[in-house]
Structure formats: C-alpha cells, structure tokens
Enzyme design. Structure first.
Site, PDB file in Angstrom:
ATOM      1  N   SER A 139     -61.999 -31.453   4.508  1.00  0.00           N
ATOM      2  CA  SER A 139     -61.830 -31.862   3.252  1.00  0.00           C
ATOM      3  C   SER A 139     -60.292 -32.214   2.919  1.00  0.00           C
ATOM      4  O   SER A 139     -59.905 -32.967   2.154  1.00  0.00           O
ATOM      5  CB  SER A 139     -62.173 -30.903   2.029  1.00  0.00           C
ATOM      6  OG  SER A 139     -63.689 -30.514   2.064  1.00  0.00           O
ATOM      7  N   HIS A 166     -66.856 -37.327   5.808  1.00  0.00           N
ATOM      8  CA  HIS A 166     -66.644 -36.292   4.683  1.00  0.00           C
ATOM      9  C   HIS A 166     -67.880 -36.314   3.902  1.00  0.00           C
ATOM     10  O   HIS A 166     -68.134 -37.292   3.137  1.00  0.00           O
ATOM     11  CB  HIS A 166     -65.209 -36.763   3.855  1.00  0.00           C
ATOM     12  CG  HIS A 166     -64.880 -35.361   2.831  1.00  0.00           C
ATOM     13  ND1 HIS A 166     -65.083 -35.950   1.454  1.00  0.00           N
ATOM     14  CD2 HIS A 166     -65.059 -34.125   2.927  1.00  0.00           C
ATOM     15  CE1 HIS A 166     -64.629 -34.841   0.832  1.00  0.00           C
ATOM     16  NE2 HIS A 166     -64.760 -33.882   1.600  1.00  0.00           N
ATOM     17  N   GLU A 217     -67.675 -40.256   3.088  1.00  0.00           N
ATOM     18  CA  GLU A 217     -66.491 -40.932   3.361  1.00  0.00           C
ATOM     19  C   GLU A 217     -66.289 -41.225   4.946  1.00  0.00           C
ATOM     20  O   GLU A 217     -65.813 -39.993   5.476  1.00  0.00           O
ATOM     21  CB  GLU A 217     -65.510 -40.133   2.557  1.00  0.00           C
ATOM     22  CG  GLU A 217     -65.446 -40.521   1.115  1.00  0.00           C
ATOM     23  CD  GLU A 217     -64.354 -39.762   0.414  1.00  0.00           C
ATOM     24  OE1 GLU A 217     -63.626 -40.563  -0.528  1.00  0.00           O
ATOM     25  OE2 GLU A 217     -63.981 -38.663   0.588  1.00  0.00           O
ATOM     26  N   ASN A 260     -61.800 -37.322  -4.008  1.00  0.00           N
ATOM     27  CA  ASN A 260     -61.208 -36.069  -4.649  1.00  0.00           C
ATOM     28  C   ASN A 260     -59.820 -36.540  -5.063  1.00  0.00           C
ATOM     29  O   ASN A 260     -59.409 -35.918  -5.960  1.00  0.00           O
ATOM     30  CB  ASN A 260     -61.168 -35.066  -3.270  1.00  0.00           C
ATOM     31  CG  ASN A 260     -62.568 -34.378  -3.175  1.00  0.00           C
ATOM     32  OD1 ASN A 260     -63.366 -34.530  -3.990  1.00  0.00           O
ATOM     33  ND2 ASN A 260     -62.761 -33.695  -1.922  1.00  0.00           N
TER      34      ASN A 260
HETATM   35  N1  LIG Z   1     -68.178 -26.789   0.595  1.00  0.00           N
HETATM   36  C1  LIG Z   1     -67.905 -28.088   0.419  1.00  0.00           C
HETATM   37  O1  LIG Z   1     -68.205 -28.540  -0.826  1.00  0.00           O
HETATM   38  C2  LIG Z   1     -67.400 -29.006   1.401  1.00  0.00           C
HETATM   39  C3  LIG Z   1     -67.621 -30.350   1.107  1.00  0.00           C
HETATM   40  C4  LIG Z   1     -67.124 -31.181   1.993  1.00  0.00           C
HETATM   41  C5  LIG Z   1     -66.447 -30.849   3.117  1.00  0.00           C
HETATM   42  N2  LIG Z   1     -66.116 -29.383   3.454  1.00  0.00           N
HETATM   43  C6  LIG Z   1     -65.607 -29.000   4.489  1.00  0.00           C
HETATM   44  O2  LIG Z   1     -66.530 -28.505   5.457  1.00  0.00           O
HETATM   45  C7  LIG Z   1     -65.876 -27.383   6.518  1.00  0.00           C
HETATM   46  C8  LIG Z   1     -66.830 -26.321   6.428  1.00  0.00           C
HETATM   47  O3  LIG Z   1     -67.163 -25.772   4.956  1.00  0.00           O
HETATM   48  P1  LIG Z   1     -68.182 -24.844   4.576  1.00  0.00           P
HETATM   49  O4  LIG Z   1     -68.161 -24.885   2.856  1.00  0.00           O
HETATM   50  O5  LIG Z   1     -69.492 -25.069   5.122  1.00  0.00           O
HETATM   51  O6  LIG Z   1     -67.581 -23.359   5.048  1.00  0.00           O
HETATM   52  P2  LIG Z   1     -68.428 -22.236   5.431  1.00  0.00           P
HETATM   53  O7  LIG Z   1     -67.398 -20.949   5.086  1.00  0.00           O
HETATM   54  O8  LIG Z   1     -69.734 -22.094   4.555  1.00  0.00           O
HETATM   55  O9  LIG Z   1     -68.866 -22.313   6.723  1.00  0.00           O
HETATM   56  C9  LIG Z   1     -67.944 -22.201   7.700  1.00  0.00           C
HETATM   57  C10 LIG Z   1     -68.561 -21.791   9.176  1.00  0.00           C
HETATM   58  O10 LIG Z   1     -67.883 -21.868  10.255  1.00  0.00           O
HETATM   59  C11 LIG Z   1     -68.036 -20.763  11.057  1.00  0.00           C
HETATM   60  N3  LIG Z   1     -67.018 -20.757  12.305  1.00  0.00           N
HETATM   61  C12 LIG Z   1     -65.734 -20.073  12.190  1.00  0.00           C
HETATM   62  N4  LIG Z   1     -64.937 -20.348  13.104  1.00  0.00           N
HETATM   63  C13 LIG Z   1     -66.025 -20.945  14.069  1.00  0.00           C
HETATM   64  C14 LIG Z   1     -65.610 -21.403  15.348  1.00  0.00           C
HETATM   65  N5  LIG Z   1     -64.534 -21.103  16.140  1.00  0.00           N
HETATM   66  N6  LIG Z   1     -66.636 -21.935  15.973  1.00  0.00           N
HETATM   67  C15 LIG Z   1     -67.912 -22.288  15.457  1.00  0.00           C
HETATM   68  N7  LIG Z   1     -67.943 -21.802  13.863  1.00  0.00           N
HETATM   69  C16 LIG Z   1     -67.127 -21.106  13.232  1.00  0.00           C
HETATM   70  C17 LIG Z   1     -68.132 -19.641  10.242  1.00  0.00           C
HETATM   71  O11 LIG Z   1     -68.584 -18.599  11.066  1.00  0.00           O
HETATM   72  C18 LIG Z   1     -68.894 -20.307   9.217  1.00  0.00           C
HETATM   73  O12 LIG Z   1     -70.465 -19.936   9.370  1.00  0.00           O
HETATM   74  C19 LIG Z   1     -64.686 -27.185   5.927  1.00  0.00           C
HETATM   75  O13 LIG Z   1     -63.740 -28.079   6.847  1.00  0.00           O
HETATM   76  C20 LIG Z   1     -64.688 -27.853   4.606  1.00  0.00           C
HETATM   77  O14 LIG Z   1     -63.315 -28.333   4.213  1.00  0.00           O
HETATM   78  C21 LIG Z   1     -66.715 -28.558   2.447  1.00  0.00           C
END
Ligand SMILES: NC(=O)c1ccc[n+]([C@@H]2O[C@H](COP(=O)([O-])OP(=O)(O)OC[C@H]3O[C@@H](n4cnc5c(N)ncnc54)[C@H](O)[C@@H]3O)[C@@H](O)[C@H]2O)c1
Length: 284
Positions: free
Chosen positions: A120, A141, A153, A191
């Site tokens: 993000s 995204h 995106e 955003n």
């Molecule tokens: N939550 C949202 O609304 C949203 C929206 C768009 C983009 N994002 C982006 O998506 C990404 C993930 O966000 P999320 O909300 O799903 O986070 P989350 O915390 O729910 O999930 C992250 C996962 O990554 C895993 N992880 C950590 N290190 C790792 C590794 N080395 N190898 C494999 N897996 C690993 C963790 O164990 C966890 O299960 C981020 O970059 C975030 O910015 C989030």
C-alpha cells in the site's frame, strides 16, 4: 487467449487469502505461501468462511466452493512457487521484509514470470530495484475485501515495461477486476485522494465547524458518499490513517499533508476507531 493458469501468493493474511480466493474463483491454480503454519490455517479458514457467505447468498453453489478450495494449496516452502506464471507478494507491510522476500522470489522466477507486489505504501520502483528484472516487476494494489472490491490499481514503476503493464491489466480482468493503470507515487491514486479528504474532515471537526455526525451527514447527503469520512476513518483505524498521512507528509515534503493535531491526539489517547471501541464515534 489462455491467460494465466498458475499463481503464487506470498502471505496468507487479510489480503493474501483474499487474493488467493479471487484467483482460485477465476479457475487459477494457486500456491499460497506463509512463514507461519498457523497463518496458513487461518487463511484457508478465512477463504472457507468467505465462500460460505457467498453460498448462503446463493452467489455460488457447494460444488463451486469445493472446487475453489481445492485450487488453493498452502505451504511454508518457497520452492513450491517454482513454475508459477505470476507471483503476488502480499506479506506484512515492512520494507526490509519485502526486499528480502523479493530477492528470494527473483531467484525462482523464469524470464517470463510476472513479479507483483500488493504493497500500500512502499515504492514499486524501489522494490523492483532489488530484483534482477525490474521491467517485469509491477504493483497490483487490491482493496479489502479482495474477493468483493472491484478495483485494482495496477502500479507502474519507473522501469516497468509496456508488456508487463499490458499482461497485468489482462490478468486483473481475467480474475474479474476492473484495473486502473497508475504511476508509482505515495498512496498511488485512490489513497492519495481519500486520506487527505479524511484528514481534512478531522481538521473541520477540530476547528469546531460542525459535529462529527454533521460532517458525515454532509458528505453522505451532499456528495453521495456511502459512508461519512469520520466513520470511514474509524473503520480504517486512526493509527493507520495517521501513519499514511505521516508518509505523505514526509515523502512529498509538503505541509499540505500534515496530519490534523486531533488525529494525533486521538491515537495518543488510544481511541483508534472500531477496533478499540471508540474513535470519532463509539462502538459499544
Ligand atoms: N489490509 C488492507 O486493507 C490492505 C489493502 C491493500 C493492500 N494491503 C497490503 O497488503 C499487504 C498485506 O497486508 P495484510 O493486511 O494482508 O497483512 P496481514 O498482517 O493480515 O498478513 C500478512 C501475512 O504475511 C505473512 N508473512 C510475514 N512474513 C512473511 C514471509 N517472509 N513470507 C511469507 N509470508 C510472510 C504473515 O505471517 C501474515 O500472515 C501489505 O503490504 C499491505 O500494505 C493491505
């Protein structure tokens, strides 16, 4: 047109499992990788629960649910990603962590593999630079919840080539999304517009121009927004909102992005929105 048949998803959290479900629902074989076995189980359970809701609303049949679940295999072994035509990194939002993951993925990629990040806030150009083929690196995204939100995106880094943009756009359509193509820049497009608007709503509240309820009513009834900016901030989390504005303020080096003092105060007080039971509104 065949499209993509195999996808690797790295990270089984909120976004990773949502993206895995979206791809599997489009008939694609998915390998979902996480470092944590428990996260993989939670991810799979979350896909199951999401499919159950669709089943209940009669959007899918039991056979669809079974087929979608069967298309997602889970593992903690990165080597299982070998052969994936497209890999989407959706791990925890940390720059050093993502750089480390991308170096590993780079070694697994063939000349044709599309390497994608769902970050993000981290620069796509910067992430691309640690790989040996930045022209095949791109951002996708997604929005939360990924299986339901139509927008993606598609974020073009400084060195992403035209063929990669076209292939990623086609892939987004293949999985039923409506892509917009944007250049890499903090907050991308959505955003960049949304967060300063929410921050401005906090300034308006801080200046006592209207109550939180009136501000939200104004934007709903006057601009046809489905939810007011302050209620939306409570949903996103005020700590997340503050972090985003801090990044904009720092990266654009422009005072127009300074976070409202009231936002900072709310976060300091532990009033983080829905997740803490209290933000601009109360959630008993
Ligand atoms: N939550 C949202 O609304 C949203 C929206 C768009 C983009 N994002 C982006 O998506 C990404 C993930 O966000 P999320 O909300 O799903 O986070 P989350 O915390 O729910 O999930 C992250 C996962 O990554 C895993 N992880 C950590 N290190 C790792 C590794 N080395 N190898 C494999 N897996 C690993 C963790 O164990 C966890 O299960 C981020 O970059 C975030 O910015 C989030």
């Amino acid at each position: 047109m065949g499209g993509i048949a195999t996808v690797g998803v790295i990270g089984a959290g909120t976004m990773g499992n949502g993206i895995a479900q979206t791809c599997a629902a489009a008939g694609i074989a998915v390998t979902m990788v996480d470092i944590d076995e428990a996260a993989l189980s939670r991810g799979t359970a979350s896909i199951g629960a999401s499919l159950d809701r669709l089943l209940k609303k009669e959007k899918i049949a039991q056979a669809d649910k079974d087929a979608i679940l069967k298309r997602v295999r889970t593992t903690t072994d990165y080597a299982m990603l070998d052969g994936a035509e497209l890999m989407i990194e959706a791990a925890t939002e940390s720059e050093p962590l993502k750089l480390d993951i991308l170096r590993k993925l780079d070694a697994l990629c063939s000349a044709e593999t599309l390497l994608v990040s769902n970050t993000s806030s981290i620069s796509i150009t910067k992430l691309a630079a640690v790989t040996s083929r930045p022209e095949k690196f791109i951002g996708m995204h997604f929005f939360n919840p990924a299986p339901l939100m139509p927008l993606v995106e598609v974020v073009r880094g400084r060195r992403t080539d035209d063929a990669t943009v076209a292939a990623t756009e086609a892939f987004a359509r293949q999985i039923g999304k409506s892509p917009i193509i944007v250049q890499n820049s903090p907050g991308f497009v959505v955003n960049r517009i949304l967060c300063p608007m929410i921050n401005e709503a906090v300034f308006v509240l801080q200046e006592g121009l209207a109550s939180a309820k009136e501000i939200d009513e104004g934007m709903k009834l006057g601009c046809s927004h489905p939810i007011g900016p302050l209620a939306l901030a409570d949903m996103i989390g005020l700590d997340v909102m503050l972090a985003v504005m801090e990044v904009f303020y720092r990266d654009f080096n422009d005072p127009k992005y300074r976070p409202a003092l009231l936002l900072r105060e709310m976060v300091a007080a532990g009033h983080l929105g829905r997740k803490s039971g209290r933000g601009f509104f109360s959630y008993p």
